[in-house]
Design an enzyme around this catalytic site. Sequence first.
Site, PDB file in Angstrom:
ATOM      1  N   GLY A 137       0.149  -1.369  15.271  1.00  0.00           N
ATOM      2  CA  GLY A 137       0.718  -1.379  13.923  1.00  0.00           C
ATOM      3  C   GLY A 137       0.877   0.169  13.275  1.00  0.00           C
ATOM      4  O   GLY A 137       0.402   1.041  13.648  1.00  0.00           O
ATOM      5  N   LYS A 171       0.841  -1.171  -0.098  1.00  0.00           N
ATOM      6  CA  LYS A 171       0.022  -0.077  -0.104  1.00  0.00           C
ATOM      7  C   LYS A 171       1.085   1.262   0.043  1.00  0.00           C
ATOM      8  O   LYS A 171       0.343   2.364  -0.479  1.00  0.00           O
ATOM      9  CB  LYS A 171      -0.853   0.028   1.209  1.00  0.00           C
ATOM     10  CG  LYS A 171      -2.203  -1.045   1.137  1.00  0.00           C
ATOM     11  CD  LYS A 171      -2.997  -1.005   2.189  1.00  0.00           C
ATOM     12  CE  LYS A 171      -4.162  -2.152   1.981  1.00  0.00           C
ATOM     13  NZ  LYS A 171      -4.984  -2.012   3.093  1.00  0.00           N
ATOM     14  N   ASP A 183      -9.697   2.878   2.248  1.00  0.00           N
ATOM     15  CA  ASP A 183      -9.519   1.934   3.762  1.00  0.00           C
ATOM     16  C   ASP A 183     -10.261   2.948   4.628  1.00  0.00           C
ATOM     17  O   ASP A 183     -10.815   2.423   5.664  1.00  0.00           O
ATOM     18  CB  ASP A 183      -8.213   1.680   3.946  1.00  0.00           C
ATOM     19  CG  ASP A 183      -7.322   0.450   3.218  1.00  0.00           C
ATOM     20  OD1 ASP A 183      -8.376  -0.479   2.792  1.00  0.00           O
ATOM     21  OD2 ASP A 183      -6.606   0.230   2.889  1.00  0.00           O
TER      22      ASP A 183
END
Length: 295
Positions: free
Chosen positions: A127, A66, A102
């Site tokens: 993350g 990404k 997203d």
Amino acid sequence: MPKFIGLIGYPVKHSLSPYFQQAALDYHHLDIRYEAWEISPEKLESAIAKLREAQNLGANVTVPYKEAVLPLLDELDDLANLIGAVNTIVKRDDRLWGFNTDAYGFIEALYKEGHFEPAGKEVVVLGAGGVARAVSFALVQRKVKSLVIVNRTFERAKTLTDGLKSYIRDSSPGSRELETKVTALPWQSLSSGETLEHCHLIVNCTTIGMKYSSQEGQSPLSIELIPQNVLVYDLVYNPWPTPLLQLAKEAGANILGGLAMLVYQGVASFELWTGRKAPIDIMISKAIEAFQEMP
């Protein structure tokens, strides 16, 4: 001759996107095929270049590309540029545009399936990769009280928090319109329990626990670290429930899986590629059906 849209990632055999995206394309009687393209890192550049061929309309981009695709594209829309990650590529006049759906998918699922209002809440994100970037900017835009980014590589967490702080300063100079307190912490900080003690929402943006991954069967958190009544939102959708969500439920927390986010981000992608209204109910039903049939 049919046109094609691909899913670019490594691995992608676990993905449900081809099932529900094809169902949406078929609903509109479009001669377009949505395919999973598993691309190894050394072939990423050539795979993106191939999108320029006449038969291809674009692609979804998933882990681990990404952020890696950004320099391979011609244009980024404002949100993708802000987030620094792309999950949707659309070909327009032979130019490749990068978008990020997203953030939309994450928030839609949080509201509609999680019944959670983020404004004024304390949030911990596990993350600091592409999806974590989308999640974090979306949460700051919705005025969470505090946002803690925890990552195994602390430098990546700090880079993300620095970007968020810069965005907050630029968005509300001289005011308190966006006043989220943003902090980066190393992964080891989770062991004390204090990091999660007062939070309202925990979002797992790692691939820990994902089926077919090297960390299948694992959880990023142990049960004693998970507070009661917190919402644990695991963006991993396969398996269901994930190891993290199983532990969260045992701990008395509320849980939300990643399937709804997957479909909602796909809804936004579909509309970018086709200009048609996405048949959301059909996409959700097909995703659930496909998931139940997976080995």
